[in-house]
Design a protein around this motif. Structure first.
Motif, PDB file in Angstrom:
ATOM      1  N   GLU A 151       0.827  -1.200   0.000  1.00 25.13           N
ATOM      2  CA  GLU A 151       0.000   0.000   0.000  1.00 25.13           C
ATOM      3  C   GLU A 151       0.865   1.256   0.000  1.00 25.13           C
ATOM      4  N   ALA A 152       1.980   1.232   0.757  1.00 29.33           N
ATOM      5  CA  ALA A 152       2.890   2.376   0.765  1.00 29.33           C
ATOM      6  C   ALA A 152       3.536   2.572  -0.609  1.00 29.33           C
ATOM      7  N   ASN A 153       3.930   1.471  -1.248  1.00 31.24           N
ATOM      8  CA  ASN A 153       4.465   1.580  -2.602  1.00 31.24           C
ATOM      9  C   ASN A 153       3.413   2.076  -3.580  1.00 31.24           C
ATOM     10  N   GLY A 154       2.150   1.822  -3.263  1.00 34.76           N
ATOM     11  CA  GLY A 154       1.074   2.227  -4.154  1.00 34.76           C
ATOM     12  C   GLY A 154       0.948   3.725  -4.322  1.00 34.76           C
ATOM     13  N   SER A 155       1.556   4.517  -3.432  1.00 31.22           N
ATOM     14  CA  SER A 155       1.500   5.972  -3.609  1.00 31.22           C
ATOM     15  C   SER A 155       2.243   6.424  -4.853  1.00 31.22           C
ATOM     16  N   PHE A 156       3.124   5.574  -5.396  1.00 34.56           N
ATOM     17  CA  PHE A 156       3.850   5.899  -6.626  1.00 34.56           C
ATOM     18  C   PHE A 156       3.190   5.302  -7.863  1.00 34.56           C
ATOM     19  N   ASP A 157       2.067   4.672  -7.682  1.00 34.52           N
ATOM     20  CA  ASP A 157       1.357   4.064  -8.804  1.00 34.52           C
ATOM     21  C   ASP A 157       0.774   5.162  -9.692  1.00 34.52           C
ATOM     22  N   PRO A 158       1.083   5.178 -10.989  1.00 37.38           N
ATOM     23  CA  PRO A 158       0.525   6.218 -11.866  1.00 37.38           C
ATOM     24  C   PRO A 158      -0.998   6.168 -11.853  1.00 37.38           C
ATOM     25  N   TRP A 613      12.827 -21.083  10.724  1.00 38.76           N
ATOM     26  CA  TRP A 613      12.140 -19.799  10.767  1.00 38.76           C
ATOM     27  C   TRP A 613      13.170 -18.691  10.761  1.00 38.76           C
ATOM     28  N   GLU A 614      12.960 -17.708   9.919  1.00 33.94           N
ATOM     29  CA  GLU A 614      13.817 -16.537   9.878  1.00 33.94           C
ATOM     30  C   GLU A 614      13.011 -15.371   9.301  1.00 33.94           C
ATOM     31  N   VAL A 615      13.449 -14.181   9.624  1.00 28.84           N
ATOM     32  CA  VAL A 615      12.767 -12.983   9.155  1.00 28.84           C
ATOM     33  C   VAL A 615      13.055 -12.792   7.671  1.00 28.84           C
ATOM     34  N   GLN A 616      11.991 -12.637   6.891  1.00 26.91           N
ATOM     35  CA  GLN A 616      12.115 -12.427   5.458  1.00 26.91           C
ATOM     36  C   GLN A 616      12.180 -10.931   5.149  1.00 26.91           C
ATOM     37  N   ASN A 617      12.937 -10.610   4.117  1.00 24.50           N
ATOM     38  CA  ASN A 617      13.057  -9.204   3.714  1.00 24.50           C
ATOM     39  C   ASN A 617      11.808  -8.793   2.934  1.00 24.50           C
ATOM     40  N   PRO A 618      11.030  -7.844   3.446  1.00 26.18           N
ATOM     41  CA  PRO A 618       9.794  -7.462   2.746  1.00 26.18           C
ATOM     42  C   PRO A 618      10.003  -6.432   1.647  1.00 26.18           C
ATOM     43  N   HIS A 619      11.255  -6.093   1.335  1.00 31.80           N
ATOM     44  CA  HIS A 619      11.520  -5.027   0.370  1.00 31.80           C
ATOM     45  C   HIS A 619      11.103  -5.456  -1.030  1.00 31.80           C
ATOM     46  N   GLU A 620      10.255  -4.658  -1.633  1.00 33.94           N
ATOM     47  CA  GLU A 620       9.817  -4.871  -3.009  1.00 33.94           C
ATOM     48  C   GLU A 620       9.885  -3.539  -3.757  1.00 33.94           C
ATOM     49  N   VAL A 621      10.233  -3.604  -5.031  1.00 32.93           N
ATOM     50  CA  VAL A 621      10.272  -2.399  -5.859  1.00 32.93           C
ATOM     51  C   VAL A 621       9.457  -2.675  -7.114  1.00 32.93           C
ATOM     52  N   PRO A 622       8.161  -2.371  -7.085  1.00 31.23           N
ATOM     53  CA  PRO A 622       7.381  -2.502  -8.311  1.00 31.23           C
ATOM     54  C   PRO A 622       7.908  -1.552  -9.387  1.00 31.23           C
ATOM     55  N   TRP A 623       7.529  -1.799 -10.613  1.00 25.28           N
ATOM     56  CA  TRP A 623       8.064  -0.992 -11.708  1.00 25.28           C
ATOM     57  C   TRP A 623       7.738   0.481 -11.540  1.00 25.28           C
ATOM     58  N   TYR A 624       6.564   0.783 -10.983  1.00 26.72           N
ATOM     59  CA  TYR A 624       6.171   2.178 -10.843  1.00 26.72           C
ATOM     60  C   TYR A 624       6.853   2.859  -9.666  1.00 26.72           C
ATOM     61  N   ALA A 625       7.476   2.068  -8.750  1.00 23.69           N
ATOM     62  CA  ALA A 625       8.181   2.649  -7.609  1.00 23.69           C
ATOM     63  C   ALA A 625       9.668   2.798  -7.873  1.00 23.69           C
TER      64      ALA A 625
END
Length: 627
Positions: A151-158, A613-625
């Motif tokens: 949702e935070a990345n969605g602020s960069f969605d055209p 069990w280990e903490v996964q990196n939630p970092h994602e960079v969609p094309w629009y971000a």
């Protein structure tokens, strides 16, 4: 017979007579003051199995307990655009929404799986992790938090906009020359506009592109182009230069959301460790209840046999009735202990069954669980306290959660510091426009020899169709531009300064809470180590106590058979032996729980059971971000 022997014999005779008189008096008093219950409870079944007839389960593989970012894909539907007709039909549906779990038949609620499954402790943990609904619900918290990141990345969605409209007006004319004789002035407009705007993930500025198209038609005699086409193209930029601007500041909300998602993973990891310890505690409670029931049944069997022996002795006159009554009283107490132990076993088995939730046949009540793992007091564990403290700092999810909370607070402080700056924004716009359409001849007294055939007049130089207007648009002959620089700052800046102070206070609180949690982790590790060593020694000591109590009881039984010990003495030894066995069982189970408590306190309980069990990196960079 000598005089001395006569005196001794007389004293013994008097003692026997007095003993018989006291026994008879005691019997009379018993008849007066009370009597045994007339409807006693049925005796417990001493032949029933403590170990249930259980079936083994297949091999269990170590589960992957980590929650990857892709876990939320099952709740997303990227083909919603293709399902728009179905969604539209559903929102107008008149059917009542009823959750499936609310429709439970009485027949289903009475269903249960017969039999039992024999499980080791590790197998019980693996199956519980797969089936327990409470743990599954906790597992969804990181999944929901991952959607916050998106949702935070969605602020960069055209954002694409489109508009089409038709407007027509018919009004009475106010001048005879306005329409060339018509009584009504008619105008009709067509618009089809498109726009695209986007927030930049690099500069935090907002740029936009608009492409507007207007077609106008009227019956006015003075319209130089009728109908006319007016396309326009505009580029705009709104760029902050102070507030909401800085190195990677545009994505600070994304990083805050990522930090929150990691905290959700750490919270789930702590819940997972607590759950594994709980399953272990439930498992060993069943083992403890089974062993206590065995001890209680053995004590009851002993007392029943003693009642039988004393009953025979009383009948033949070799034993006073008080000995039989004492044995019967001890038997009733032992019987009550058996009932209590059976209830404890039933309760502990029910708790373990509901937590493991082994339900291959999908009945309302899952299968019973028969523990196969037994306590191992011979296993000597030597713990390096310093190493255990290092492991706690490294692996404890609660500490990891608080470290991530400190990082989140730092990001909040950085954001609040930026908001103290004044607003200085740059706005820029550049646009192109053109026109085309049908150009009627306009008679003009000011123009002599115009281009209209047959006399005076002129035509606007904008003739053509919509395509001609587009061609003129790209000729860059008609344009506009603007540049705006705005500045805004509250005189006292009270609101952002207060928000910054709150962010700094929260950061300091998180640091202090982390120090307190770190100190508590040290206390927990040291206490777990101390309890482990104490329980190891206690298990050894109680085993010795049980051994010697059994030997003493055996010797007392030998003395009782030859008349050198009373029933009261024998029952005391038997009670001490049963108590020693119960203490040994409790100590051995406490030792197993102490082992679990140690690996829980240093954060390695999952590794102890090969749970990944280990903490996964939630970092994602969609094309629009990315821009």
């Amino acid at each position: 017979m000598s005089r001395y022997k006569c005196v001794v014999f007389a004293m013994l005779t008097i003692s026997v007579l007095l003993l018989g008189t006291s026994i008879g008096f005691a019997q009379d008093q018993l008849k007066v003051t009370g009597s045994p219950p007339t409807t006693p409870l049925p005796p417990p079944d001493l032949t029933g199995p403590i170990q249930m007839q259980s079936m083994p389960v297949g091999p269990q593989t170590p589960p992957r307990a980590s929650v990857p970012p892709s876990a939320s894909n099952q709740f997303e539907h990227h083909d919603d655009l293709l399902n728009l007709p179905r969604i539209f039909a559903h929102q107008w549906s008149l059917t009542r929404e009823i959750a499936p779990d609310n429709v439970i038949s009485e027949r289903y609620m009475r269903s249960e799986t017969p039999g039992a499954r024999g499980l080791t402790l590790k197998e019980a943990i693996y199956i519980a992790m797969q089936n327990n609904p409470s743990l599954k619900a906790a597992e969804l918290d990181p999944v929901a938090s991952m959607e916050t990141v998106r949702e935070a990345n969605g602020s960069f969605d055209p954002n694409l906009t489109a508009q089409g409209d038709v407007e027509k007006t018919v009004v009475p004319v106010t001048s005879a020359l306005q329409t060339g004789g018509s009584a009504a002035y008619v105008q009709k407009f067509y618009d089809w506009n498109f726009g695209l705007n986007k927030v930049s993930s690099v500069t935090n500025g907002t740029w936009g592109v608009t492409f507007n198209n207007n077609r106008a038609l009227s019956n006015s005699a003075f319209a130089g182009v009728n109908p006319d086409y007016v396309p326009s193209l505009a580029l705009s930029l709104s760029q902050p230069l102070l507030q909401s601007f800085g190195w990677k500041f545009a994505t600070i909300n994304v990083r805050i959301a990522e930090s929150g998602q990691k905290q959700a993973q750490w919270t789930y990891g702590q819940a997972l460790q607590d759950f594994v310890q709980k399953i272990g505690g439930d498992y060993w409670n069943v083992v403890l209840a089974e062993e206590n029931l065995e001890v209680a049944r053995a004590a009851l069997t002993f007392n029943l046999d003693l009642v039988r022996q004393n009953g025979i002795s009383v009948k033949v006159g070799t034993l006073a009735p008080i000995n039989l009554q004492e044995a019967q009283s001890a038997t009733a107490t032992a019987e009550a202990n058996v009932y209590t132990a059976e209830a404890n076993l039933k309760n502990s088995r029910t708790q373990l069954r509901q937590d493991v939730m082994l339900n291959p046949y999908r009945t309302f009540l899952p299968e019973e669980i028969q523990p196969l793992t037994r306590p191992n007091p011979q296993e000597q564990i030597v713990v390096d306290e310093e190493r255990a403290l290092e492991l706690a700092v490294q692996y404890l999810p609660s500490l990891g959660n608080m470290r991530e909370a400190i990082r989140d607070s730092l990001l909040q402080v950085k954001y609040s510091e930026n908001q103290v700056l004044p607003q200085l924004n740059l706005g820029a716009q550049f646009g192109l426009t053109a026109a085309a359409g049908t150009t009627p001849c306009l008679v003009s007294k000011l123009i002599v020899g115009g281009n209209c055939a047959g006399g005076l007049g002129s035509k606007a130089p904008l003739g053509g169709i919509y395509g001609d207007a587009l061609n003129r648009l790209w000729g860059f002959s008609y344009y506009n531009y603007a540049a705006v620089l705005t500045f805004q700052m509250p005189l006292d800046d009270a609101v952002p300064r207060a928000a910054l102070a709150q962010a700094r206070i929260q950061y300091e609180q998180q640091r202090m809470l982390y120090r307190a949690a770190l100190s508590q982790a040290v206390v927990n590790v040291e206490s777990a180590i101390a309890n482990l060593y104490a329980d190891q020694k206690r298990a050894t000591a109680t085993a010795s106590a049980t051994y010697y109590a059994r030997q003493a009881l055996h010797d007392e039984q030998v003395m009782f058979r030859v008349g050198m010990a009373t029933t009261h003495d024998l029952l005391q030894y038997q009670e001490e032996e049963a108590s020693a066995e119960g203490n040994q069982v409790q100590a051995e189970v406490d030792l197993e729980n102490a082992k679990l408590a140690l690996v829980h306190s240093d954060g390695t309980i999952l590794q102890q059971f090969n749970i990944n069990w280990e903490v996964q990196n939630p970092h994602e960079v969609p094309w629009y971000a990315a821009f």
